[in-house]
Design an enzyme around this catalytic site. Structure first.
Site, mmCIF file in Angstrom:
data_model
loop_
_atom_site.group_PDB
_atom_site.id
_atom_site.type_symbol
_atom_site.label_atom_id
_atom_site.label_comp_id
_atom_site.label_asym_id
_atom_site.label_seq_id
_atom_site.Cartn_x
_atom_site.Cartn_y
_atom_site.Cartn_z
ATOM 1 N N GLN A 286 0.901 -1.080 -0.123
ATOM 2 C CA GLN A 286 0.063 -0.008 0.023
ATOM 3 C C GLN A 286 0.895 1.131 -0.224
ATOM 4 O OE1 GLN A 286 -3.255 -0.293 2.650
ATOM 5 N NE2 GLN A 286 -3.730 1.987 2.706
ATOM 6 N N PHE B 140 -1.007 6.254 -3.137
ATOM 7 C CA PHE B 140 -1.870 6.221 -4.344
ATOM 8 C C PHE B 140 -2.966 5.167 -3.966
ATOM 9 C CE2 PHE B 140 1.590 3.123 -4.519
ATOM 10 C CZ PHE B 140 0.963 1.767 -4.492
ATOM 11 N N ASP C 136 10.719 10.630 -9.151
ATOM 12 C CA ASP C 136 10.578 10.036 -7.980
ATOM 13 C C ASP C 136 11.477 8.756 -7.596
ATOM 14 O OD1 ASP C 136 9.189 9.701 -5.728
ATOM 15 O OD2 ASP C 136 7.533 8.724 -6.433
#
Length: 379
Positions: free
Chosen positions: A65, A68, A184
């Site tokens: 998780q 997003f 990123d």
């Protein structure tokens, strides 16, 4: 007037609010549908939400998780395993980041970039279907908190992984029709296949620009705290370009070499927090400290570890012009450590306070969503 307010104006205000929210949802769906219709040569397969439910067995096995949403393990009809990223975060529901990821990764074919197999855009239900990476992300293999026998890489393997990531970034910068800036790079976004070959993933923050652009326009900073290039915080450090990815890659290299995160929340002061300075001091002394049974041992730095550290420090130079390109980084990684010059001391080591200078809003996953220009305070 009180009766009118309760019986007329209050319901009217509620109706207006609900209509506005409905209009936003419909507009978001229209934007995505328009984009998908225009992608005549789109390679990834479009799936319905019913297909996604069937693939995941009603979302039976959760892999992870993030900011997003969640990632689930799935299986295609021909028994191929996939990873399905369900986009539940409100920023993805605007459609921009979903379009960003499909348009970017959908056109990429490289051994060091994760393959987008398909996607789902069914009303407000959106998902991305990727090839399955059985060994997960790089972060669980490199940090010192994971000391089990299955969480150790040799320096040769670390160098191979660094080379793979560098080749993937170099392809994004020069190998595509458009220049793709990733924005990123971090261990969590580096996935490992069954042979531990690295693949770049999560292109939600990536941007496409013409190849002849030496700099790019970006109104809001993007990335994850600890990996963001200085020019994304303040334009006084330089223009935004592919050198932002080089900076983030440098921070990644330092983490891989040192086996610890570049920001230590338990540190008591800023000089302890700034990890590159710690690395630089160890290179100057040519030793690294290890705590073993309450004894402080000083061990000479391995040549391969030294190479990763030196290249990492070159990549995080404060001025973009002083950083190498990714093609040069590949050349340095493939070469011998004796051919490398010692990089200058990290600029931020001269500052006693860094954190108060930057004003930002941060999500739970550490991603910056807004950041103010702090040039005057830094200078």
């Amino acid at each position: 007037f009180a009766v009118l307010g309760r019986c007329v104006f209050a319901p009217l205000a509620i109706y207006v609010f609900l209509f506005h929210k409905l209009y936003q949802l419909i507009s978001s769906v229209d934007i995505v549908e328009k984009f998908l219709r225009n992608q005549q040569t789109l390679v990834p397969t479009r799936y319905s939400y019913t297909d996604i439910i069937a693939m995941t067995g009603h979302f039976k096995e959760k892999l992870g998780q993030g900011g997003f949403g969640s990632v689930f393990k799935g299986r295609l009809l021909w028994d191929r395993l996939v990873a399905i990223k369900m986009l539940t975060n409100s920023k993805y529901n605007t459609g921009e980041d979903f379009i960003n990821e499909v348009s970017t990764i959908g056109r990429i074919h490289h051994i060091n970039v994760v393959k987008l197999i398909g996607f789902c855009s069914d009303g407000m239900q959106r998902a991305l279907v990727y090839e399955y990476m059985p060994n997960g992300s790089l972060d669980k293999f490199i940090f010192s908190s994971n000391k089990g026998p299955n969480h150790k890489f040799s320096l040769d393997k670390l160098t191979d992984i660094a080379l793979g990531v560098a080749r993937g970034l170099d392809y994004l910068h020069k190998g595509c029709d458009m220049q793709i800036l990733y924005f990123d790079i971090k261990p969590h976004n580096i996935l490992l296949d069954h042979n531990f070959n690295p693949k770049l993933s999560d292109f939600g923050l990536a941007k496409l620009y013409p190849k002849n652009n030496s700099w790019v326009s970006l109104s809001v900073a993007r990335g994850t705290i600890g990996y963001i290039a200085p020019e994304l915080i303040s334009r006084s450090f330089g223009v935004i370009s592919h050198k932002c990815d080089v900076y983030s890659f440098g921070m990644l290299l330092l983490e891989m070499a040192g086996g610890r995160r570049n920001s230590d929340p338990r540190a008591e002061n800023t000089s302890q927090v700034y990890y590159p300075l710690w690395i630089y001091d160890k290179l100057i002394n040519n030793t690294i400290e290890h705590d073993t049974v309450q004894m402080d041992l000083r061990i000479a730095i391995n040549e391969k570890e030294k190479k990763l550290c030196m290249i990492g420090l070159w990549c995080i130079q404060i001025r973009p012009l002083d950083r190498p390109s990714m093609s040069k980084v590949i050349e340095m990684l493939e070469g011998d450590v004796s051919s490398l010059q010692m990089p200058p001391k990290p600029f931020f080591s001269e500052l006693t306070q860094i954190t108060p200078v930057v004003s930002y809003l941060k999500t739970d996953s550490g991603e910056i969503t807004m950041i103010s220009d702090a040039a005057d305070e830094i200078n």
